[in-house]
Design a protein around this motif. Structure first.
Motif, short mmCIF file in Angstrom:
data_model
loop_
_atom_site.label_atom_id
_atom_site.label_comp_id
_atom_site.label_asym_id
_atom_site.label_seq_id
_atom_site.Cartn_x
_atom_site.Cartn_y
_atom_site.Cartn_z
N ASP A 68 0.70 -1.30 -0.03
CA ASP A 68 -0.07 0.15 0.08
C ASP A 68 0.73 1.37 -0.07
OD1 ASP A 68 -2.28 -1.70 0.27
OD2 ASP A 68 -2.33 -1.44 2.34
N GLN A 81 4.18 1.80 -1.31
CA GLN A 81 4.58 2.00 -2.58
C GLN A 81 3.59 2.37 -3.44
OE1 GLN A 81 6.22 -2.19 -3.23
NE2 GLN A 81 7.67 -1.87 -1.39
N ASN A 82 2.31 1.73 -3.62
CA ASN A 82 1.11 2.15 -4.31
C ASN A 82 0.75 3.64 -3.94
OD1 ASN A 82 1.15 -0.66 -5.54
ND2 ASN A 82 -0.52 -1.03 -4.19
N SER A 83 0.87 4.05 -2.55
CA SER A 83 0.52 5.48 -2.48
C SER A 83 1.56 6.39 -2.98
CB SER A 83 0.14 5.48 -0.92
OG SER A 83 -0.47 4.75 -0.49
N LEU A 118 2.40 10.36 -9.55
CA LEU A 118 1.65 10.52 -10.95
C LEU A 118 0.56 11.42 -10.85
CD1 LEU A 118 1.24 9.21 -13.43
CD2 LEU A 118 -0.39 7.43 -12.60
N LEU A 119 -0.15 11.47 -9.72
CA LEU A 119 -1.13 12.41 -9.56
C LEU A 119 -0.60 13.91 -9.66
CD1 LEU A 119 -3.78 11.00 -7.26
CD2 LEU A 119 -3.91 11.06 -9.79
N ALA A 157 3.70 5.82 -5.76
CA ALA A 157 3.62 6.04 -7.11
C ALA A 157 2.43 6.65 -7.28
CB ALA A 157 3.76 4.31 -7.50
N THR A 158 1.20 6.33 -6.87
CA THR A 158 0.11 7.07 -6.99
C THR A 158 0.35 8.75 -6.76
OG1 THR A 158 -1.24 5.06 -6.92
CG2 THR A 158 -2.45 7.14 -6.93
N GLY A 159 0.71 9.10 -5.79
CA GLY A 159 1.11 10.43 -5.61
C GLY A 159 2.00 11.14 -6.57
#
Length: 586
Positions: free
Chosen positions: A331, A333-335, A341-342, A337-339
């Motif tokens: 979670d 690492q996904n946060s 990108l956004l 990466a998502t942060g």
């Protein structure tokens, strides 16, 4: 602050080398930092375990617990003392005041227990003094089940236990569900009578034979040799050779008057996994060891041993604490990466590609620098640290956005990139530092939270302080340096969205003309929200209710059930539970 900023921009190679070092060291720290489930929190509880085979609960209270309680009453800083007696022993539990010195308290309790030993029965076992340590709880339970002879399953389980204790990171492996081996001596009364041997004589010889007698040493020209009389019983057949009595012409051994056979002590519990007889191995890791690496090492070792076991042995794993850590790491690492990108997408439309790139770097740079700081401070990654890192992801770009937006505005007015970013960092350093200090101040009181909960929650402010401080350094030094080297003025003029004709500025002007009304509305809203929640809210809880991974069925009955009665009762419950869909292990 302006001097430091200008030094970082003018010495770009040194600044970028420092950034590369922090990213590399932070990545290495993220991979190698020990990961565990719960923080290493000192629970203010020490308990004394007292055991004596066959003692009743009433006698345990009178003969075991009371003498120890009498001595422990003089221990200081004790909040509460509780004791419980049961068949076969009892325990005394001491709860200390928050902030106690665990080492001093443990030494004091052990000294008092030593003083109480002379009041305990001679047949009582050695008292055990232990402290409650969450980090020593099992991180994995290995189950070995199958329709095999008990002795075969016991041999496999003991071999597995010994090999698992040799794995890196493993502190101990406790074997559960196994009965202790014993040797049963069946005496022949007629033979004993014919040889003139009494039962007391037979018992005394048996009890006194299992010992090793040191007989000094012999020295000679060829060296010095230790002399001993071997009397240890290693195999059941060794007992047959024990001399019971002797005359001038013959010696009567134990094998002449009795038969010996290996057996087990009477069972006090029965263990089954998915309806089959089983034994379990509870694996605990060392303090500070990597939870994920320890669990993976144990599973790998079990997989290698499983190849040599009979086909009927079914291996399973329960209470695997690494699953939660793996999920939270995923979670996190996904946060991140998502942060990134956004942020890049949003800033791309607002400030352009280059500015979005500079700001996007702030998230991984701040995150990795914060993890590096945690490792240097000797901390580990646990569920509280992971939650704090996920919480901090959304706050790591604020400072870089402020600096980059002002620099983009200045470049759109014709200022060179180097001067624009230097001016932006210097001009915005005050607001950026104030904003970061405000966020840090909001979490700092958690550092002074008393009690066990305070020790548990202190990891949150420490983690946030480390990551937010890193984001401040990135915004004031590294982002301006990157912008001075790679920044370019946008081809489109900077969009002044906060124009006087806009809805936002009209709202601001309205509020500035009526400050008293706005303050009254804010105060009323503050009081109203608290009051409304006190009326219609659902209360306060420390942790939210979530779906558990494990469940437990407790069956209550009268207190004098035999083991067979308990087994029959639980077997009925077990059949119902096994028939339930969605269960992995019972």
């Amino acid at each position: 602050m302006s001097t430091l900023i200008n030094y970082a921009i003018t010495h770009a190679r040194l600044t970028l080398a420092t950034l590369a070092f922090l990213l590399t060291a932070g990545l290495i720290a993220y991979v190698t930092i020990p990961k565990e489930a719960e923080p290493d929190v000192k629970v203010p509880i020490i308990y004394v375990q007292l055991t004596q085979r066959g003692i009743s609960p009433e006698d345990s209270e009178r003969l075991l617990l009371r003498p120890v309680e009498t001595q422990l009453k003089s221990v200081s800083n004790v909040k509460e003392m509780r004791s419980t007696g049961y068949e076969g022993g009892g325990y005394v539990l001491l709860e200390f005041e928050a902030g106690f010195n665990s080492d001093a308290a443990l030494a004091d309790v052990r000294a008092k227990v030593d003083q109480a030993k002379h009041d305990l029965p001679k047949d009582a076992d050695e008292p055990s003094v232990q402290e409650v340590n969450l980090s020593l709880y099992p991180v994995l339970v290995v189950t070995l089940a199958g329709d095999l002879p008990e002795r075969t399953l016991l041999r496999i389980a003991r071999d597995a236990k010994n090999k698992l204790e040799q794995q890196p990171g493993v502190l101990k492996a406790e074997l559960r569900g196994a009965r202790d081996e014993a040797v049963e001596i069946v005496a022949e009364p007629m033979l004993m009578k014919s040889y003139g041997i009494s039962l007391d004589q037979l018992i005394a010889v048996t009890q006194g034979s299992n010992s090793l007698i040191a007989a000094g040493a012999l020295e000679g020209a060829s060296g010095r040799f230790a002399v001993k009389v071997p009397g240890l019983i290693e195999q059941p057949e060794d007992m047959l050779k024990i001399p019971v009595t002797s005359t001038a012409g013959a010696t009567v051994t134990l094998g002449d008057v009795a038969t010996v056979r290996p057996t087990f002590k009477d069972a006090t519990s029965i263990t089954r996994v998915n309806g089959k007889p089983a034994m379990t191995i509870e694996v605990s890791k060392r303090t500070g060891a990597n939870l994920i690496e320890t669990v993976d090492g144990v599973k790998k070792a079990v997989a290698q041993m499983e190849k040599t076991w009979p086909a009927g042995v079914k291996v399973g794993y329960t209470q695997d604490k690494s699953k939660l850590i793996r999920q939270m790491l995923s979670d996190l690492q996904n946060s991140v990466a998502t942060g990134v990108l956004l942020v890049v997408v949003i800033i791309l439309f607002a400030l352009g590609f280059r500015a979005s790139l500079f700001i996007g770097i702030a998230i991984p740079a701040s995150f990795l620098a914060g993890v590096l700081g945690l490792q240097l401070a000797g901390l580990t990654v646990n569920i509280v640290v992971l939650f704090s890192l996920i919480l901090a992801v959304g706050m790591l770009v604020d400072d870089a956005i402020i600096v980059s937006e002002y620099a983009e505005r200045r470049m759109s007015e014709g200022t060179p990139p180097k001067q624009a970013y230097a001016e932006a960092a210097s001009r915005m350093s005050g607001p950026v530092i104030a904003a970061t200090a405000t966020r840090i101040a909001a979490f700092s009181p958690l550092l002074f939270w008393p009690g066990v909960v305070g020790q548990f929650m202190k990891y949150m402010p420490i983690t946030l302080i480390a990551t937010l401080s890193a984001s401040l350094a990135v915004a004031l030094f590294f982002t301006p340096t990157l912008g001075a080297l790679l920044g370019r003025a946008s081809a489109v003029a900077h969009d002044d969205r906060a124009s006087d004709r806009g809805y936002y500025m009209r709202t601001v002007k309205f509020a500035l003309r009526r400050p008293g009304l706005i303050l009254m509305l804010a105060f009323g809203l503050l009081v109203g929200v608290v009051g409304a929640y006190s009326k219609v809210g659902h209360g306060v809880e420390f942790f939210p209710a979530v779906e558990p991974d494990y469940g437990q069925v407790i069956v209550h009955a009268r207190g004098n059930l035999s083991l067979d009665e308990k087994d029959k009762t639980l077997s009925q419950v077990e059949k119902v539970v096994l028939a339930t869909e969605g269960l992995k292990t019972v």
